[in-house]
Write a protein that holds these residues in place. Structure first.
Motif, short mmCIF file in Angstrom:
data_model
loop_
_atom_site.label_atom_id
_atom_site.label_comp_id
_atom_site.label_asym_id
_atom_site.label_seq_id
_atom_site.Cartn_x
_atom_site.Cartn_y
_atom_site.Cartn_z
N ARG A 1 0.83 -1.20 0.00
CA ARG A 1 0.00 0.00 0.00
C ARG A 1 0.86 1.25 0.00
N VAL A 2 1.91 1.27 0.82
CA VAL A 2 2.78 2.45 0.88
C VAL A 2 3.47 2.68 -0.46
N MET A 3 3.98 1.61 -1.06
CA MET A 3 4.63 1.77 -2.37
C MET A 3 3.62 2.19 -3.43
N ALA A 4 2.40 1.67 -3.35
CA ALA A 4 1.38 2.02 -4.33
C ALA A 4 1.03 3.50 -4.29
N VAL A 5 0.85 4.04 -3.08
CA VAL A 5 0.47 5.44 -2.95
C VAL A 5 1.66 6.37 -3.20
N ASN A 6 2.76 6.11 -2.50
CA ASN A 6 3.87 7.06 -2.51
C ASN A 6 4.67 7.02 -3.80
N TRP A 7 4.98 5.83 -4.29
CA TRP A 7 5.80 5.75 -5.50
C TRP A 7 4.94 5.64 -6.76
N ARG A 8 4.09 4.59 -6.81
CA ARG A 8 3.30 4.42 -8.02
C ARG A 8 2.34 5.58 -8.22
N GLY A 9 1.80 6.13 -7.12
CA GLY A 9 0.92 7.29 -7.25
C GLY A 9 1.64 8.49 -7.83
N THR A 10 2.90 8.67 -7.45
CA THR A 10 3.70 9.76 -8.02
C THR A 10 3.94 9.52 -9.51
N VAL A 11 4.30 8.30 -9.87
CA VAL A 11 4.54 7.98 -11.28
C VAL A 11 3.26 8.16 -12.09
N HIS A 12 2.14 7.69 -11.57
CA HIS A 12 0.86 7.86 -12.26
C HIS A 12 0.56 9.34 -12.50
N THR A 13 0.74 10.15 -11.47
CA THR A 13 0.43 11.57 -11.57
C THR A 13 1.31 12.25 -12.62
N VAL A 14 2.60 12.00 -12.53
CA VAL A 14 3.54 12.64 -13.47
C VAL A 14 3.32 12.14 -14.89
N LYS A 15 3.18 10.84 -15.05
CA LYS A 15 2.99 10.27 -16.38
C LYS A 15 1.72 10.79 -17.03
N ALA A 16 0.64 10.91 -16.26
CA ALA A 16 -0.64 11.36 -16.82
C ALA A 16 -0.59 12.81 -17.27
N PHE A 17 0.11 13.66 -16.50
CA PHE A 17 0.10 15.09 -16.79
C PHE A 17 1.30 15.58 -17.61
N LEU A 18 2.36 14.80 -17.67
CA LEU A 18 3.58 15.27 -18.34
C LEU A 18 3.36 15.68 -19.80
N PRO A 19 2.56 14.95 -20.59
CA PRO A 19 2.35 15.40 -21.98
C PRO A 19 1.80 16.82 -22.09
N TYR A 20 1.02 17.24 -21.10
CA TYR A 20 0.47 18.59 -21.12
C TYR A 20 1.49 19.61 -20.59
N VAL A 21 2.27 19.20 -19.61
CA VAL A 21 3.26 20.12 -19.02
C VAL A 21 4.36 20.46 -20.03
N VAL A 22 4.78 19.50 -20.85
CA VAL A 22 5.87 19.78 -21.79
C VAL A 22 5.48 20.80 -22.85
N THR A 23 4.18 21.03 -23.03
CA THR A 23 3.75 22.05 -24.00
C THR A 23 3.70 23.44 -23.38
N SER A 24 3.87 23.52 -22.05
CA SER A 24 3.92 24.81 -21.38
C SER A 24 5.24 25.50 -21.69
N THR A 25 5.22 26.81 -21.72
CA THR A 25 6.46 27.54 -22.00
C THR A 25 7.43 27.49 -20.82
N SER A 26 6.91 27.16 -19.63
CA SER A 26 7.76 27.08 -18.44
C SER A 26 7.10 26.13 -17.44
N GLY A 27 7.22 24.83 -17.73
CA GLY A 27 6.51 23.85 -16.93
C GLY A 27 7.30 23.40 -15.71
N HIS A 28 6.56 22.85 -14.74
CA HIS A 28 7.18 22.37 -13.50
C HIS A 28 6.57 21.03 -13.12
#
Length: 281
Positions: free
Chosen positions: A108-135
């Protein structure tokens, strides 16, 4: 760099650092898309953000659910027309030795803390890279700089977040994307993470929470939010939150692997405090 007019996504926005970041970002003029597994809590955060006159979206989302995160990302991009910053804050903690812990707690800890982080970043990264100054902003811990006894699940997840983030930062540089990647290392911040944590058999949750809240947590979430946003604005690779986190970073650097010989004694001292606390109840 200013967050005014930008679109920021925050997971774990129902409480603690996530809530403080959402409110501070909205105060600075950012439009915010908020998620948390606690629907009532994230709705309350959203009401506070709306007072700043910015656009707010709040959803109940489990970061361990990849399909749900993809749907959330698509919906946010559709509503706001882009994403400039992502703060993957959602996390949980566990205390207990490996021998005494259920493997489901580690999962559960690995699922929330690590996999949850990967899920969040992976899902949103395609949109962030189109920003002129993404974070992209992820959250490790002072326990991602050094390991401690009885926090094997939490240490593992936070070391994993650290490695993932450092690799991603290099990938963004290599690809030439205008995206800064920051890993945050909070020390003791006054949140309910320990009180809401997972514990192995034989541990004393109430005493552990009391010890954390009275002896360890020295930084208010609102202070943490200001420190984090300052570091993100400066496009820092690492942001240490609190004097304790800075001390741990220096200790890890100076002591090297020798620190592992010192931590068991520190845990025995903590265990003594917890037992005394339990007797005083």
């Amino acid at each position: 760099m200013s967050f005014d007019g930008k679109v920021a996504v925050i997971t774990g926005a129902g409480s603690g650092i996530g809530r403080a970041l959402a409110i501070e970002l909205s105060r600075q003029g950012a439009h915010v898309a908020l998620s948390d597994q606690d629907g009532a809590a994230v709705a309350d955060t959203a009401r506070h953000c709306e007072r700043a006159g910015v656009r707010v979206r709040a959803e109940t989302v489990d970061v361990t659910d990849w399909a749900a995160m993809q749907h959330f990302a698509t919906a946010v991009d559709s509503e706001f027309g882009g994403v400039d910053a992502v703060f993957a804050v959602a996390g949980i903690i566990h205390r207990g030795s490996l021998l005494d812990s259920d493997i489901s707690d580690f999962d559960r800890v690995m699922a929330v803390n690590w996999r949850g982080t990967v899920h969040t970043v992976k899902a949103f990264l395609p949109y962030v890279v189109t920003s002129t100054s993404g974070h992209i902003v992820t959250f490790s811990s002072a326990f991602g700089l050094i390991a401690t006894p009885k926090y094997g699940a939490y240490n593992s997840s936070k070391f994993a977040v650290r490695g993932f983030t450092e690799s991603l930062r290099q990938e963004m540089t290599l690809a030439g994307h205008p995206v800064s990647v920051t890993c945050v290392y909070p020390g003791g911040v006054r949140t309910s993470i320990v009180r809401n944590g997972l514990f192995a058999a034989g541990e004393n949750p109430a005493a552990a929470a009391r010890n954390f809240e009275t002896r360890v947590a020295r930084t208010e979430p609102e202070q943490a939010a200001v420190i984090i946003l300052r570091g993100v604005e400066r496009r820092r690779a690492r942001v240490l939150v609190g004097s304790d986190a800075r001390l741990v970073a220096v200790f890890a650097h100076v002591a090297g692997t020798f620190y592992q010989n010192l931590m068991p004694a520190a845990d025995r001292l903590l265990g003594l405090r917890l037992r005394k606390g339990a007797r005083r109840r």
